[in-house]
Design an enzyme around this catalytic site. Structure first.
Site, PDB file in Angstrom:
ATOM      1  N   THR A  56     -16.074  15.857  -4.518  1.00 26.70           N
ATOM      2  CA  THR A  56     -16.012  17.095  -3.765  1.00 26.70           C
ATOM      3  C   THR A  56     -17.267  17.903  -3.972  1.00 26.70           C
ATOM      4  OG1 THR A  56     -14.918  18.057  -5.682  1.00 26.70           O
ATOM      5  CG2 THR A  56     -13.501  17.284  -3.919  1.00 26.70           C
ATOM      6  N   ARG A 114      -7.697  19.887   5.469  1.00 28.89           N
ATOM      7  CA  ARG A 114      -7.550  18.608   4.782  1.00 28.89           C
ATOM      8  C   ARG A 114      -7.360  17.487   5.800  1.00 28.89           C
ATOM      9  NH1 ARG A 114      -8.625  15.640   0.363  1.00 28.89           N
ATOM     10  NH2 ARG A 114      -6.834  14.981  -0.874  1.00 28.89           N
ATOM     11  N   ASN A 159     -13.878  12.693  -0.899  1.00 29.20           N
ATOM     12  CA  ASN A 159     -13.127  12.086  -1.991  1.00 29.20           C
ATOM     13  C   ASN A 159     -14.088  11.461  -2.991  1.00 29.20           C
ATOM     14  OD1 ASN A 159     -10.760  11.684  -3.430  1.00 29.20           O
ATOM     15  ND2 ASN A 159     -10.422   9.656  -2.581  1.00 29.20           N
ATOM     16  N   ASP A 209      -5.974   9.364  -1.925  1.00 30.67           N
ATOM     17  CA  ASP A 209      -5.338  10.518  -2.566  1.00 30.67           C
ATOM     18  C   ASP A 209      -3.823  10.552  -2.331  1.00 30.67           C
ATOM     19  OD1 ASP A 209      -7.407  11.562  -3.947  1.00 30.67           O
ATOM     20  OD2 ASP A 209      -7.765  13.285  -2.653  1.00 30.67           O
ATOM     21  N   THR A 242     -14.735  17.885   0.781  1.00 36.31           N
ATOM     22  CA  THR A 242     -14.798  16.585   0.112  1.00 36.31           C
ATOM     23  C   THR A 242     -14.812  15.409   1.068  1.00 36.31           C
ATOM     24  OG1 THR A 242     -13.705  15.225  -1.569  1.00 36.31           O
ATOM     25  CG2 THR A 242     -12.283  16.455  -0.075  1.00 36.31           C
ATOM     26  N   GLY A 291     -15.057  17.462  -8.531  1.00 39.78           N
ATOM     27  CA  GLY A 291     -14.765  16.609  -9.675  1.00 39.78           C
ATOM     28  C   GLY A 291     -13.420  15.924  -9.667  1.00 39.78           C
ATOM     29  N   GLY A 292     -12.824  15.698  -8.477  1.00 38.98           N
ATOM     30  CA  GLY A 292     -11.560  14.967  -8.435  1.00 38.98           C
ATOM     31  C   GLY A 292     -10.490  15.635  -9.266  1.00 38.98           C
ATOM     32  N   SER A 307      -4.174  17.153  -2.932  1.00 39.16           N
ATOM     33  CA  SER A 307      -5.544  17.376  -3.401  1.00 39.16           C
ATOM     34  C   SER A 307      -5.542  18.182  -4.686  1.00 39.16           C
ATOM     35  CB  SER A 307      -6.344  18.134  -2.337  1.00 39.16           C
ATOM     36  OG  SER A 307      -7.610  18.524  -2.827  1.00 39.16           O
ATOM     37  N   SER A 308      -6.607  18.018  -5.473  1.00 38.55           N
ATOM     38  CA  SER A 308      -6.813  18.855  -6.658  1.00 38.55           C
ATOM     39  C   SER A 308      -7.763  20.015  -6.378  1.00 38.55           C
ATOM     40  CB  SER A 308      -7.384  18.004  -7.803  1.00 38.55           C
ATOM     41  OG  SER A 308      -6.461  17.025  -8.213  1.00 38.55           O
TER      42      SER A 308
END
Length: 564
Positions: A373, A98, A393, A415, A391, A465-466, A444-445
């Protein structure tokens, strides 16, 4: 009944139409190996590595760099991601590459003198970029698990960038839609991307990116974080008012973490720990769902959808308060995953009525006793599995290309909680746990996940998809293990999403069965249609009872499965 209410009801009933997607569709089936990615050329690159004797990690590296060329809106070398690994012998691992906040970042950097958020400052332009982690991540993965020479894994991407490749209709349209932003936020015109009107079949050639990839091929990590590429990144920052420095680049490190694991019925869940919120949220959702007869209630009926939405509200409320970078904040992982805690959270769910999100706050887990992503899934002939979500973002990240290097920078700083309680570009609320700090990784998701069944590899899954990534992966898993869909049908199936705030169900057109949307409305839910593009895009692989592999490539994009 008022005219406004009648119009709303007609719109609501429109959500119950039929999807033009086959829920019984079976995807590509192969005997030994499978690669599923967001682009056919990236899938082919990964499959060729496997055919040449490479393992799942080798293929993942080739796919990552190929996506940076052919899928520039999310595939990247200027972003970051997460990798979850399950080796054939049962070894588990998780790699966190990340992005990080630059060392000059501070918690109020996107606020004006009155303490109000400056619109778009964390989303577009140079100041939105975090320190990229992708190249470091791929180098780390190769050093620990790779089997083929590094240059051979980067070379396919170099050839795609040098020779050019034909644009798909979707990719051409996205380039056209963002042309104005490319002009506005770049310090030097990125001519290679600024054709007056791109169309399907046009050849996109990325020569600056090819030279950057050659430096990475020849020098590994130093080919990006040092030397000419680092010079170009820093020069771009200086021209555009960004704050990433050479010190930030040389200090960046990808981190190996212990994956989260949980046993839910016959299934073992292997997923990403913080700073991903996805793994914790997914385990909470699946644990809660186990207590309801969703199979008897059937797919996307009123009862099934209602319970799933109520679970999502509570899980996303926990996300907002308790989750952040574990190197900066003591995330109560054990407490959040304690089944007793999860069931206490579920106790307030009524089967008759929706709970107002304003009446839901984060829980108090027991202390431990001790958007945009892309995702790809890979299984190699030996049975090693890799699940990777990566990603920039937003689509095309910050829209800033590093002049002379040919790649896009992320806008991952958005984020963070740029102001506690203020929603980011995906509408997610954040708190102190995810406040900006120098060197910190943003929450992050992303939810790369692997499932076992009775101790054997069963599924590799993840999505883009965020904020909808978590609920996308959750629904696909339920589609397979509860509703018995094939992998492709599970990915095809219509999706809906709730994230606590705002208090509504976002639904793909046709995702809810006949009458379901109306039934949810009577319970007090607000249902709104996703205007375009669908919810999430997933890439899945299912191990069939006879040991063969079924790929699930998402019809919402240009996704493709490849294998042998």
């Amino acid at each position: 009944m008022t005219v406004k209410r009648i119009v709303f009801l007609f719109a609501l009933l429109g959500l119950t139409g039929c999807l033009d997607r086959d829920l019984d569709e079976v995807g590509l089936i192969t005997d030994e190996a499978m690669v599923v990615t967001a682009h056919p050329l990236a899938s082919a690159a990964g499959a060729r590595i496997l055919q040449r004797g490479g393992n799942a990690v080798d293929a993942a590296i080739a796919v990552q760099f190929a996506l940076a060329v052919v899928y520039p809106d999310a595939g990247n070398i200027g972003g970051g991601g997460f990798l979850v690994l399950r080796q054939q012998d049962g070894t588990l691992d998780a790699l966190d590459y990340r992005e990080k906040a630059p060392l000059a970042a501070d918690r109020d950097m996107y606020l004006n003198e009155e303490g109000e958020v400056i619109e778009n400052l964390s989303v577009l332009g140079h100041l939105a970029a975090g320190v990229p982690g992708t190249v470091a991540g791929m180098v780390e993965a190769h050093e620990r698990y790779g089997s083929m020479p590094w240059p051979e894994l980067v070379q396919p991407a170099i050839e795609l960038a040098t020779n050019g490749f034909p644009l798909t209709e979707k990719e051409a349209r996205k380039l056209n839609e963002r042309r104005a932003d490319f002009l506005t936020y770049n310090t030097r015109r990125p001519e290679f991307i600024l054709k007056d009107h791109w169309k399907e079949g046009d050849i996109l050639q990325l020569l600056d990116l090819a030279r950057t990839l050659e430096r990475i091929r020849d020098r590994g990590r130093a080919g990006f974080y040092e030397g000419p590429t680092a010079d170009l990144i820093v020069a771009e920052m200086e021209r555009g008012g960004g704050i990433i420095t050479k010190e930030d680049l040389t200090a960046y490190d990808a981190v190996w973490r212990d994956p989260l694991t949980a046993e839910i019925g016959d299934y073992g869940i292997i997923t990403m720990p913080p700073p991903s919120s996805g793994g914790i949220a997914l385990i909470q959702l699946l644990t809660l769902s186990e207590d309801y007869p969703l199979d008897a209630w059937d797919w996307n009926t009123v009862k099934t959808a209602h319970v799933m939405v109520e679970a999502e509200k509570r899980v996303y409320a926990d996300r907002a308060k308790h989750l952040g970078d574990p190197d900066f904040y003591e995330v109560p992982v054990a407490g959040l995953l304690n089944p007793a805690y999860i069931r206490r959270r579920a106790a307030s769910i009524s089967l008759e009525d929706a709970t107002d999100s304003d009446d839901i706050s984060a829980g108090v887990p027991a202390p431990p006793e001790s958007p945009h992503t892309t995702h790809y899934s890979i299984v190699d002939p030996a049975g090693n599995a890799v699940s990777v979500t990566t990603t920039l973002n937003s689509n095309f990240g910050s829209t800033v290309f590093v002049a002379g290097a040919g790649f896009l920078l992320n806008n991952e700083m958005d984020d963070f909680s740029i102001k506690p309680g203020y929603p980011n570009s995906f509408g997610l609320i954040g708190g102190e746990a995810n406040a900006i700090a120098p060197g910190k990784r943003m929450l992050s998701s992303m939810s790369p996940t692997i499932l076992e069944r009775n101790g054997e590899l069963f599924m590799v899954i993840g999505a883009m998809g965020g904020s909808t990534i978590i609920t996308t992966v959750y629904q696909i898993i339920l589609n397979v293990i509860v509703h018995d869909f094939p992998m492709q049908g599970a990915v095809n199936a219509g999706r809906f999403h709730h994230q606590w705030k705002p208090d509504w169900i976002l639904s793909e057109w046709g995702a809810l069965g006949p009458g379901t949307a109306l039934g949810l409305w009577w319970k007090g839910h607000k249902v709104v249609p996703k205007p375009s593009g669908g919810i999430g895009r997933a890439a899945g692989i299912l191990v069939l009872p006879d040991g063969r592999l079924e790929g699930g490539a998402d019809p919402r994009g240009d996704d493709a499965a490849a294998g042998f």
